[in-house]
Design a protein around this motif. Structure first.
Motif, short mmCIF file in Angstrom:
data_model
loop_
_atom_site.label_atom_id
_atom_site.label_comp_id
_atom_site.label_asym_id
_atom_site.label_seq_id
_atom_site.Cartn_x
_atom_site.Cartn_y
_atom_site.Cartn_z
N THR A 182 6.77 5.51 -3.75
CA THR A 182 5.72 6.21 -3.01
C THR A 182 4.65 6.71 -3.96
OG1 THR A 182 7.30 6.88 -1.30
CG2 THR A 182 5.25 8.14 -1.46
N ARG A 183 5.09 7.33 -5.03
CA ARG A 183 4.14 7.82 -6.04
C ARG A 183 3.31 6.66 -6.60
NH1 ARG A 183 7.63 10.74 -8.28
NH2 ARG A 183 8.30 9.26 -9.90
N TYR A 184 3.98 5.53 -6.81
CA TYR A 184 3.28 4.34 -7.31
C TYR A 184 2.26 3.85 -6.28
CZ TYR A 184 2.54 -0.58 -8.48
OH TYR A 184 1.97 -1.80 -8.76
N GLY A 185 2.63 3.92 -4.98
CA GLY A 185 1.73 3.48 -3.92
C GLY A 185 0.45 4.31 -3.89
N VAL A 186 0.58 5.61 -4.09
CA VAL A 186 -0.60 6.49 -4.13
C VAL A 186 -1.51 6.09 -5.28
CG1 VAL A 186 -1.39 8.85 -4.53
CG2 VAL A 186 0.59 8.43 -3.03
N ARG A 187 -0.92 5.92 -6.46
CA ARG A 187 -1.72 5.59 -7.64
C ARG A 187 -2.31 4.18 -7.56
NH1 ARG A 187 -2.52 10.56 -8.37
NH2 ARG A 187 -1.01 11.75 -9.61
N ARG A 188 -1.52 3.26 -7.01
CA ARG A 188 -2.01 1.89 -6.92
C ARG A 188 -3.18 1.76 -5.96
NH1 ARG A 188 1.05 -2.92 -4.23
NH2 ARG A 188 -0.92 -3.67 -3.44
N ALA A 189 -3.12 2.50 -4.84
CA ALA A 189 -4.21 2.47 -3.88
C ALA A 189 -5.51 2.90 -4.55
CB ALA A 189 -3.90 3.37 -2.70
N GLU A 190 -5.43 3.92 -5.38
CA GLU A 190 -6.61 4.38 -6.10
C GLU A 190 -7.12 3.30 -7.05
OE1 GLU A 190 -4.84 7.87 -7.82
OE2 GLU A 190 -5.66 9.20 -6.28
N LYS A 191 -6.20 2.66 -7.77
CA LYS A 191 -6.59 1.62 -8.72
C LYS A 191 -7.14 0.38 -8.01
CE LYS A 191 -3.33 2.99 -12.34
NZ LYS A 191 -2.12 2.60 -13.12
N ASP A 192 -6.60 0.09 -6.82
CA ASP A 192 -7.05 -1.09 -6.08
C ASP A 192 -8.42 -0.90 -5.43
OD1 ASP A 192 -4.76 -2.43 -6.76
OD2 ASP A 192 -3.80 -2.26 -4.79
N GLY A 193 -8.93 0.30 -5.52
CA GLY A 193 -10.26 0.54 -4.97
C GLY A 193 -10.28 1.04 -3.54
N VAL A 194 -9.14 1.50 -3.03
CA VAL A 194 -9.11 2.09 -1.70
C VAL A 194 -9.86 3.43 -1.73
CG1 VAL A 194 -7.64 3.07 0.11
CG2 VAL A 194 -6.92 0.99 -1.08
N SER A 195 -10.71 3.63 -0.75
CA SER A 195 -11.40 4.91 -0.61
C SER A 195 -11.05 5.51 0.74
CB SER A 195 -12.91 4.74 -0.76
OG SER A 195 -13.42 3.89 0.27
N ILE A 196 -11.18 6.81 0.84
CA ILE A 196 -10.81 7.51 2.08
C ILE A 196 -12.02 8.20 2.67
CG2 ILE A 196 -9.29 9.21 3.14
CD1 ILE A 196 -7.81 6.84 1.88
N LYS A 197 -12.30 7.88 3.92
CA LYS A 197 -13.29 8.62 4.69
C LYS A 197 -12.54 9.65 5.54
CE LYS A 197 -16.86 5.04 5.34
NZ LYS A 197 -17.62 4.29 6.38
N SER A 198 -13.09 10.83 5.67
CA SER A 198 -12.42 11.83 6.51
C SER A 198 -13.44 12.72 7.19
CB SER A 198 -11.46 12.68 5.67
OG SER A 198 -12.17 13.45 4.71
N GLY A 199 -13.05 13.26 8.31
CA GLY A 199 -13.91 14.14 9.09
C GLY A 199 -13.39 14.22 10.51
N ALA A 200 -14.22 14.65 11.42
CA ALA A 200 -13.80 14.78 12.82
C ALA A 200 -14.86 14.24 13.76
CB ALA A 200 -13.48 16.23 13.14
N THR A 201 -15.58 13.22 13.32
CA THR A 201 -16.66 12.65 14.14
C THR A 201 -16.11 11.66 15.17
OG1 THR A 201 -17.07 10.79 12.64
CG2 THR A 201 -18.25 12.86 12.19
N GLN A 202 -16.91 11.41 16.19
CA GLN A 202 -16.55 10.41 17.19
C GLN A 202 -16.47 9.03 16.56
OE1 GLN A 202 -15.79 11.11 20.55
NE2 GLN A 202 -15.02 9.00 20.44
N GLU A 203 -17.34 8.76 15.62
CA GLU A 203 -17.34 7.45 14.95
C GLU A 203 -16.03 7.19 14.23
OE1 GLU A 203 -19.88 4.94 11.57
OE2 GLU A 203 -20.40 7.02 12.02
#
Length: 333
Positions: free
Chosen positions: A154-175
């Motif tokens: 799991t810890r590896y998955g978190v770090r790998r996602a960052e290295k693979d270029g995954v980005s996170i959008k967050s908020g509470a918009t309808q979009e």
């Protein structure tokens, strides 16, 4: 004895929530959400010598197979429970309610089972109206301490996602909600479950967003939304209420990074618990088996609460019992 009275004022209702275990399912807003969907919220206060001891939300559902009054995660005290039952029976008779259904936030013990049996309750035929085996993570430590509790993969998955270029959008918009729902529908089709309706999720966002109690996280990879989660922030916990991901990107661990960002958000709000919601144990063929393995990888521990309880009021309850039992058998769990 305690006195049970209706509460019409939000501020008064919320005062009665502060001294009890918190769940957004017992918030004033959740009652308003249900009202938007066409159901009837009933806000009750349990008073002792004029002082509000606890607030409870019930929801009145009217269906062809029976009308019932439902309380999600709202019962915590035996003495208050004893005073509540006569009020509920009287209310049920006056409003032509066929049965009362409680999902109590009480540990599954022989004493608690006996308490409900004493007042004529029986185990509901449905399985998990709301999760009954919760997976809870203590997030009061540092980020490094939380990461150290995680399963290595799991810890590896978190770090790998960052290295693979995954980005996170967050908020509470309808979009963001619309983006999440598209992924949610694909997930439901793949896993064979009935998805939450768009109407429900729209109402959930609309009611909780102005109070900053909901946040939608979307995992982006190479410009495409591939994973998402809807997290509720209420009381002392963040709760992972909905999740979804696209099959063709299952080797990209975006969901790991989403959970890590959601946990950090809960910490930034000075919360002490992250609730991964429901899991299953020792059920490799259960539809939730893979998801449960994913959730448990972040560390934490399970809490088994009492199974949903029904109090039959009229004979029509048994029609509902038959319908729900058949549905459970067809579903296979």
């Amino acid at each position: 004895m305690y006195e049970i009275k209706k509460i019409e004022n939000k501020d008064e209702y919320e005062r009665g929530r502060r001294s009890t275990e918190t769940s957004f399912l017992q918030s004033w807003e959740y009652g308003q959400l249900q009202k938007d969907l066409g159901y009837e919220p009933l806000y009750l206060g349990i008073f002792e010598s004029g002082n509000l001891m606890q607030s409870l939300l019930f929801i009145l559902f009217r269906a062809r197979r029976g009308t019932y009054l439902f309380c999600p995660y709202g019962v915590h005290s035996e003495k208050q429970f004893e005073s509540l039952i006569p009020f509920l029976k009287k209310y049920a008779t006056a409003h032509k309610v066929d049965f009362i259904r409680l999902s109590p936030l009480l540990d599954e013990t022989e004493e608690n089972k006996a308490l409900f049996k004493k007042y004529g309750f029986k185990g509901a035929p449905v399985h998990m109206v709301h999760p009954e085996l919760l997976w809870l993570l203590d997030i009061s430590g540092t980020e490094d301490e939380i990461l150290a509790q995680m399963r290595k993969n799991t810890r590896y998955g978190v770090r790998r996602a960052e290295k693979d270029g995954v980005s996170i959008k967050s908020g509470a918009t309808q979009e963001l909600l619309d983006t999440f729902y598209a992924i949610h529908e694909e997930t439901a089709k793949r896993q064979g479950f009935v998805p939450y309706s768009k109407k429900f999720l729209d109402a959930q966002r609309r009611v909780f967003a102005p109070l900053d109690k909901i946040k939608i996280f979307i995992g982006m990879f190479e410009g495409k939304a591939i994973s998402g989660a809807v997290i509720m922030y209420y009381g002392d916990e963040g709760a992972y209420h909905h999740g979804a991901s696209l099959t063709e990107y299952n080797k990209i661990p975006a969901s790991y990074l989403i959970q890590w960002e959601a946990i950090k958000e809960a910490k930034s709000r000075n919360m002490h618990t992250y609730n991964f919601w429901g899991v299953v144990d020792n059920a490799p063929k259960h539809p939730w088996a893979g998801l449960s393995f994913f959730k448990k990888g972040f560390g934490g521990e399970g809490r088994q609460i009492l199974h949903c309880q029904d109090l039959p009021i009229t004979k029509k309850y048994w029609l509902n019992w038959i319908v729900e039992t058949i549905r459970r058998i067809k579903r296979g769990y």
